[in-house]
Scaffold this motif. Structure first.
Motif, PDB file in Angstrom:
ATOM      1  N   ARG A   1       0.837  -1.210   0.000  1.00 21.50           N
ATOM      2  CA  ARG A   1       0.000   0.000   0.000  1.00 21.50           C
ATOM      3  C   ARG A   1       0.871   1.261   0.000  1.00 21.50           C
ATOM      4  N   VAL A   2       1.948   1.210   0.762  1.00 22.92           N
ATOM      5  CA  VAL A   2       2.864   2.356   0.753  1.00 22.92           C
ATOM      6  C   VAL A   2       3.435   2.527  -0.659  1.00 22.92           C
ATOM      7  N   SER A   3       3.786   1.401  -1.288  1.00 20.52           N
ATOM      8  CA  SER A   3       4.308   1.467  -2.655  1.00 20.52           C
ATOM      9  C   SER A   3       3.278   2.057  -3.596  1.00 20.52           C
ATOM     10  N   TYR A   4       2.015   1.676  -3.383  1.00 21.06           N
ATOM     11  CA  TYR A   4       0.951   2.205  -4.229  1.00 21.06           C
ATOM     12  C   TYR A   4       0.954   3.727  -4.168  1.00 21.06           C
ATOM     13  N   VAL A   5       1.081   4.260  -2.933  1.00 22.19           N
ATOM     14  CA  VAL A   5       1.073   5.713  -2.771  1.00 22.19           C
ATOM     15  C   VAL A   5       2.324   6.330  -3.397  1.00 22.19           C
ATOM     16  N   MET A   6       3.468   5.621  -3.239  1.00 20.07           N
ATOM     17  CA  MET A   6       4.706   6.147  -3.835  1.00 20.07           C
ATOM     18  C   MET A   6       4.586   6.225  -5.354  1.00 20.07           C
ATOM     19  N   MET A   7       3.949   5.204  -5.932  1.00 27.07           N
ATOM     20  CA  MET A   7       3.820   5.151  -7.390  1.00 27.07           C
ATOM     21  C   MET A   7       2.707   6.082  -7.883  1.00 27.07           C
ATOM     22  N   ASN A   8       1.738   6.366  -7.025  1.00 32.96           N
ATOM     23  CA  ASN A   8       0.592   7.186  -7.414  1.00 32.96           C
ATOM     24  C   ASN A   8       0.467   8.358  -6.452  1.00 32.96           C
ATOM     25  N   PRO A   9       1.273   9.397  -6.669  1.00 40.12           N
ATOM     26  CA  PRO A   9       1.245  10.512  -5.698  1.00 40.12           C
ATOM     27  C   PRO A   9      -0.189  11.018  -5.478  1.00 40.12           C
ATOM     28  N   GLY A  10      -0.528  11.217  -4.224  1.00 43.59           N
ATOM     29  CA  GLY A  10      -1.895  11.606  -3.892  1.00 43.59           C
ATOM     30  C   GLY A  10      -2.800  10.398  -3.717  1.00 43.59           C
ATOM     31  N   GLY A  11      -2.268   9.210  -4.024  1.00 50.22           N
ATOM     32  CA  GLY A  11      -3.074   7.992  -3.926  1.00 50.22           C
ATOM     33  C   GLY A  11      -3.516   7.688  -2.509  1.00 50.22           C
ATOM     34  N   GLU A  12      -2.856   8.312  -1.510  1.00 48.28           N
ATOM     35  CA  GLU A  12      -3.274   8.069  -0.128  1.00 48.28           C
ATOM     36  C   GLU A  12      -4.715   8.511   0.086  1.00 48.28           C
ATOM     37  N   LYS A  13      -5.173   9.442  -0.746  1.00 52.80           N
ATOM     38  CA  LYS A  13      -6.557   9.919  -0.578  1.00 52.80           C
ATOM     39  C   LYS A  13      -7.549   8.796  -0.841  1.00 52.80           C
ATOM     40  N   GLU A  14      -7.249   7.969  -1.847  1.00 53.49           N
ATOM     41  CA  GLU A  14      -8.145   6.842  -2.134  1.00 53.49           C
ATOM     42  C   GLU A  14      -8.128   5.847  -0.969  1.00 53.49           C
ATOM     43  N   LEU A  15      -6.934   5.565  -0.468  1.00 55.26           N
ATOM     44  CA  LEU A  15      -6.842   4.602   0.626  1.00 55.26           C
ATOM     45  C   LEU A  15      -7.542   5.142   1.865  1.00 55.26           C
ATOM     46  N   THR A  16      -7.361   6.430   2.120  1.00 54.81           N
ATOM     47  CA  THR A  16      -8.004   7.053   3.278  1.00 54.81           C
ATOM     48  C   THR A  16      -9.525   6.991   3.140  1.00 54.81           C
ATOM     49  N   ALA A  17     -10.012   7.351   1.962  1.00 59.41           N
ATOM     50  CA  ALA A  17     -11.460   7.335   1.756  1.00 59.41           C
ATOM     51  C   ALA A  17     -12.011   5.929   1.946  1.00 59.41           C
ATOM     52  N   ALA A  18     -11.275   4.939   1.460  1.00 59.88           N
ATOM     53  CA  ALA A  18     -11.757   3.560   1.561  1.00 59.88           C
ATOM     54  C   ALA A  18     -11.882   3.121   3.016  1.00 59.88           C
ATOM     55  N   VAL A  19     -10.865   3.399   3.806  1.00 63.00           N
ATOM     56  CA  VAL A  19     -10.904   2.909   5.190  1.00 63.00           C
ATOM     57  C   VAL A  19     -11.915   3.715   6.011  1.00 63.00           C
ATOM     58  N   ARG A  20     -12.049   5.001   5.719  1.00 62.83           N
ATOM     59  CA  ARG A  20     -13.026   5.802   6.465  1.00 62.83           C
ATOM     60  C   ARG A  20     -14.447   5.328   6.157  1.00 62.83           C
ATOM     61  N   LYS A  21     -14.671   4.989   4.900  1.00 59.76           N
ATOM     62  CA  LYS A  21     -15.996   4.500   4.525  1.00 59.76           C
ATOM     63  C   LYS A  21     -16.292   3.193   5.267  1.00 59.76           C
ATOM     64  N   ALA A  22     -15.275   2.350   5.363  1.00 61.80           N
ATOM     65  CA  ALA A  22     -15.472   1.081   6.069  1.00 61.80           C
ATOM     66  C   ALA A  22     -15.809   1.327   7.538  1.00 61.80           C
ATOM     67  N   LEU A  23     -15.137   2.288   8.151  1.00 59.39           N
ATOM     68  CA  LEU A  23     -15.427   2.591   9.562  1.00 59.39           C
ATOM     69  C   LEU A  23     -16.865   3.071   9.725  1.00 59.39           C
ATOM     70  N   ALA A  24     -17.300   3.884   8.780  1.00 61.22           N
ATOM     71  CA  ALA A  24     -18.672   4.393   8.857  1.00 61.22           C
ATOM     72  C   ALA A  24     -19.673   3.248   8.708  1.00 61.22           C
ATOM     73  N   GLN A  25     -19.392   2.328   7.790  1.00 62.48           N
ATOM     74  CA  GLN A  25     -20.270   1.166   7.614  1.00 62.48           C
ATOM     75  C   GLN A  25     -20.314   0.340   8.891  1.00 62.48           C
ATOM     76  N   LEU A  26     -19.134   0.147   9.456  1.00 64.72           N
ATOM     77  CA  LEU A  26     -19.033  -0.668  10.658  1.00 64.72           C
ATOM     78  C   LEU A  26     -19.824  -0.039  11.803  1.00 64.72           C
ATOM     79  N   SER A  27     -19.731   1.268  11.951  1.00 63.53           N
ATOM     80  CA  SER A  27     -20.448   1.895  13.063  1.00 63.53           C
ATOM     81  C   SER A  27     -21.953   1.819  12.835  1.00 63.53           C
ATOM     82  N   ASP A  28     -22.371   1.955  11.584  1.00 60.82           N
ATOM     83  CA  ASP A  28     -23.798   1.784  11.281  1.00 60.82           C
ATOM     84  C   ASP A  28     -24.255   0.381  11.672  1.00 60.82           C
ATOM     85  N   ALA A  29     -23.464  -0.599  11.244  1.00 57.98           N
ATOM     86  CA  ALA A  29     -23.841  -1.987  11.491  1.00 57.98           C
ATOM     87  C   ALA A  29     -23.935  -2.261  12.991  1.00 57.98           C
TER      88      ALA A  29
END
Lengths: 682, 682
Positions: free
Chosen positions: A261-289
């Motif tokens: 995942r770190v490599s993904y961000v290194m290869m895709n500058p700004g790619g951390e935003k996608e990873l951040t959005a993904a995990v935050r969405k999962a947390l929101a789903q989890l709290s709903d559940a």
């Protein structure tokens, strides 16, 4: 009563606190005077019932007093009304109603204590005492007065100060926008949830309800792993877990392990935003559940505590983790953080909910390790304790009262079933336990989701649903250790041929051999073998783990440890004996190798429920000595030396007392190409 | 130098601070030792040039010293480089480079002081001293070290503590996400903007730049009126206004005056969201426009201070203002507020910018009145001072060193030109000054945007662009007062007929009369008259204003005031004499009636630029005695009694000394219908 008459003596149990109070003092007031932990949300108005006590009557020679029947004022109409409406347990009184008239012994039941101790399964860890940052306060707010104009919020703040000694509260604008209507709906009686932590920040009004709020307050204890995210919805008054749930970390699609995942961000500058959005969405789903599962209004979730490794820490916060992927492994921020949950887009819960993230110990040793330290408390141990939390990286703590050291060791994902030919995650159908008969060299095993061993009658039927799909981390460890004990594997890690071992299950695979655990192909299932490559992967992983532990022992000047605590889901499932046969962990008496269960998750729950726990973990993380394996020359030495299984039997005297390891030595080199065919005949 | 030799004596001017320092001490270090206010952003590294001083040489009998040529170390290469690059004023030295070698007198020029005093036009008000919450600090941050792992933010915090004694900084996640790249781009030398106010909250890192940041820091001083929104883009280092701009308050489409906006919300529950969105959008537009005008990067705007009346206060914050529309006029929150600008959707500026909203005094006396109090400082006055800020409501302060009282009086919008037959806002073309010849009864006037009087030659040409479009607030006041002085109006407020006054400009309108100020209809322009209805509207407004002032005087036990300060744009334009003829303000010597200009705006700018000003205004607002006119029976009495113009001449002895008011008395009743036609002939 004349002024010469002695004041009544009050003894509170279980605290043992005692003192004299003026006659007519309520039990609640007496408890406050004497510093006794007796709960109250309504502040003594007889409506919340949190202050229940059980008086005892008769002779108490231990306390030197005799309690007469009229030691408390009579049962009153408030108590009667409460009893009629909700029912009061036999013998109980409301502490705000019953007044002290004579010497008395009063028991405060656990549910009437604010700082109640929560019972935990694991004995050898820190007790969990409720001390939540967010508490409920019922207040009567002064109505506005044109002669003394002041804002509704200022009068609420004044009420909190006068009625609860909670001073200098602040509030977000979003609270202020609802304040006036709630105050008027509650006819100037409201319950507020106030968040006051240990940072010195002003207490913050998180929520307000008209009248007495009785639906409770909740928090999320979140263990954010690279692979799975687990969360516990916890009652912030009792500490009780009301719902638990887990999700796969959706970041997996960007890379199975953290470095990809770190490599993904290194290869895709700004790619951390996608990873951040993904995990935050999962947390929101989890709290709903979780809210749905527990059947609570999600707005009652007012706090969350998060533990995770450093890369997940940064990715959750939205920080580019690139620096964590290269020396000197600099964290952007290492200290504990408190901030609004909305910052993490955790919007389904209370809009003013607060998040606490535990501190990271170092660039490779995260808040998850800090949480393990909080739960297991090595710094309070008299014995030298080795605490190991195995994941893709192993976090290792070594210490006792005098000093605690920590490091992280790059074990890789082999212990999680990855990089293993038939490996899989711990899921139904995975082989998790293995035994190999040292005489017949025949295996038997258990799979997750089935209660029978593979050689028990009925196993085929019982496992029909799950099948036997592969082997998980604890399974491969037991398999390798059992192969070593059964003489199928020599100390260097070489699998013997069918000829050398006498077992047709040792099949040739090119120039090496593999041991067949299970052939389910006829039934359309999997063929599960342990290959020479699997052995090598496990050897690398276990050498890394052992070398990390050994490095800390060197640093500490110790050549043995008194106790080994295995943390994490994985740690709860592996057998101490097999881990030691493998040379995964240093030698220790088998009964001194214990599991702390999901210690990181427990640490998260402790931090969620206790401000004092936050103080403890922050203090302790500051004290822990961090050792960086990447720059320690001895780590490499230990790593290389630890390759054998176990790496040298004279390092394992405790193990030698219980396990007899065959002194076999296989030659390496090509097996006959007919080996496989020959075995099939058998 | 032996230890017996006396250390050099240093005298700093203009502070007069003096003391001995070890020889070789830099001027900057000496200033710090002696508590002299000498600026530095780079902390003495010779790169920011903020610490310039001017040494003086020769004999200083006043200070008892002689300054020799070698009292300071020689001009060095750092100073030479700076001088080559940027130019250093003649005689200046860099305080961080010049070292003290002998007795010396050093002048600290204003631009080298942190707490520099900003020159203000109005003499009789509080001085404005720079003491901004947000300051720049240049720091050298330790690089990460694997042997002592810590987060980059923790090392930044340590650097701020070690190099600047700024302890315990915190930061938002959005700052943490950029921290690592900025530190590395700056090669571990960065400038940070740290916000530290007076609330006791932890200092907050708002922004970080690689290397030395020299583009400055800015703030917005916002005066949010019911009708117009004015903002000043202010340099947070110098206090200089870099751009000023204004906008109509877009909430006008929901109601011209505040009560109609409150009614809109009452009739449309949730409607406050529309009003809030409208005003927030206007603020964002205004800040964009200001940054563009000043040519600065909007992200350099890191603070805003807002003053407004209570209804605008609530509507800006998103709070339903309904409670402010009905007794007891309860504010949701009255204390000063500090919060992130993003809360107000003020997103064009720095994402971590902070807003300070001044406190409200009461439900009718807002943060705008608090700002007036801050700017004018009645609590420091030896004389009894009446401060009046006229808008749709008039905010009135009365007091001196011993005590200050405040109230709000419902003047209505007549003073703003509304509810006046030919009324208009103060805009080009509006009549703003009026004179009526007491003999001929002929008027002359000036309009906004034209420098000539209407009877000056060339007026027609000069006013061609603007025209004469109507009459604004200050114009109507002068017109009414001039009419009274010219005998066109009697003390009860009745306009005389053409016969009674001898002026054909007194035209009949139904049963009453109107005075024609200007007939531009032939040129396609407007006909501007003062009608009997206009007189009544002004009488109501002035009675309310006078009654409010009088109520405070009663409360104070005063029957006269020493000084009247008129605040606000309106206050800056009305003439003291005319206001007094009208009976708008209590009697006072004419030279003691002064204008404080836009005192609310000045107060906003003071709060923006000074934490100490925030402390002062909060302290003073807490001390002010609030008088609610709505429940004061005497307010009604004063209101009714103040109807006449002025209401009783024996209350205006100072005025009587300079103005001779004709003792006319007109009968009311119908004018002849031919009145108008007859006048047209003349």
């Amino acid at each position: 009563m004349t002024s010469e008459a002695p004041q009544p003596l009050v003894v509170f149990t279980p605290s043992g606190k005692r003192g004299r109070v003026a006659p007519g003092t309520s039990v609640l007031a007496a408890a406050r005077q004497l510093g006794v932990d007796l709960d109250s949300v309504c502040g003594g108005r007889g409506i919340c019932s949190k202050c229940q006590v059980t008086p005892s009557y008769g002779e108490f020679s231990k306390h030197g007093i005799t309690v007469r029947e009229d030691a408390l004022s009579g049962w009153n109409s408030v108590e009667q009304r409460y009893d009629d409406k909700r029912g009061l347990k036999e013998g109980r009184r409301l502490g705000c109603q019953a007044c002290i008239q004579g010497d008395i012994v009063l028991d405060v039941p656990p549910e009437s204590q604010v700082h109640k101790q929560v019972i935990r399964k694991s004995a050898d860890s820190r007790p969990m005492v409720m001390d939540p940052a967010t508490r409920l306060y019922f207040v009567e707010v002064a109505e506005p007065d044109m002669h003394e104009p002041s804002g509704d919020f200022e009068r609420l703040a004044q009420a909190l100060k006068d009625q609860w000694q909670v001073e200098g509260v602040v509030a977000d604008l979003s609270l202020l926008t609802k304040l006036q209507s709630v105050l008027r709906r509650g006819e100037w009686q409201v319950t507020v949830a106030v968040y006051a932590d240990h940072t010195g920040a002003a207490p913050r009004v998180l929520e307000i309800w008209p009248g007495l709020h009785e639906a409770g307050l909740f928090g999320l204890a979140i263990d954010l792993g690279s692979t799975t995210i687990a969360a516990h919805l916890t009652d912030l008054e009792t500490g009780e877990v009301r719902a638990a749930s887990g999700l796969m970390n959706p970041q997996i699609r960007f890379g199975e392990d953290l470095m990809s995942r770190v490599s993904y961000v290194m290869m895709n500058p700004g790619g951390e935003k996608e990873l951040t959005a993904a995990v935050r969405k999962a947390l929101a789903q989890l709290s709903d559940a979780l809210a749905t599962e527990a059947g609570i209004d999600p707005s009652l979730i007012v706090e969350a505590a998060v533990v995770c490794n450093p890369v997940m820490h940064h990715l959750l916060l939205g920080i580019d983790p690139t620096e964590l992927g290269q020396a000197p492994f600099a964290l952007a921020v290492s200290e504990a953080l408190s901030f609004p949950a909305s910052t993490l887009d955790l919007n389904g819960i209370n809009p003013r909910a607060q998040v606490y993230m535990l501190p990271c110990i170092a660039g490779h040793v995260g808040a998850d390790a800090a949480a393990v330290s909080l739960a297991v408390a090595p710094e309070q141990s008299e014995e030298l304790m080795l605490v190991i939390d195995v994941g893709t990286n192993a976090e290792i703590l070594l210490g006792d009262r005098t000093r605690v050291l920590a490091c992280s060791s790059p074990t890789g994902p082999a212990f999680e079933g990855a990089q293993i030919s038939s490996g899989q995650r711990a899921a139904p159908g995975a082989i998790e336990r293995v035994e190999i008969d040292p005489v017949t060299k025949e295996p038997r095993f258990r799979v997750i989701g089935v209660d029978l061993w593979s050689d028990d009658p009925g196993f085929a039927a019982a496992s029909a649903a799950t099948g036997v799909t592969g082997i998980c981390g604890s399974g491969i460890i037991e398999a390798v250790a059992e192969m070593r004990m059964a003489g199928l594997l020599d100390a260097t890690g070489l699998i013997g041929s069918a000829e050398q071992t006498g077992s047709p299950r040792c099949e040739a695979q090119g120039r090496t051999h593999a041991y067949l655990l299970h052939d389910g192909t006829e039934a359309g299932g999997a063929r599960v073998s342990v290959t020479q490559g699997d052995i090598r992967a496990i050897q690398l992983a276990k050498s890394a783990l052992y070398a990390g532990a050994r490095l800390l022992m060197d640093e500490r000047g110790a050549d043995r440890v008194d106790r080994v605590v295995l943390a994490g889901a994985f740690g709860a499932h592996i057998s101490a004996k097999h881990a030691m046969v493998l040379g995964m962990i240093p030698d220790a008496p088998l009964e001194k190798v214990t599991s702390a269960g999901n210690a990181a998750g427990t640490g998260a729950r402790m931090a969620l429920c206790s401000v004092d726990a936050r103080r403890q973990v922050e203090r302790e993380v500051g004290r822990i000595s961090k050792i960086e394996t990447a720059i320690a020359p001895r780590f490499q030495e230990h790593f290389v030396a630890a390759n054998a299984i176990p790496h040298a039997t004279d390092h394992f005297p405790e193990l030698s007392a219980v396990v007899d390891l065959p002194d076999v030595r296989f030659h390496s080199g090509g097996a006959e190409s007919g080996g496989r065919r020959r075995r099939r005949k058998g």
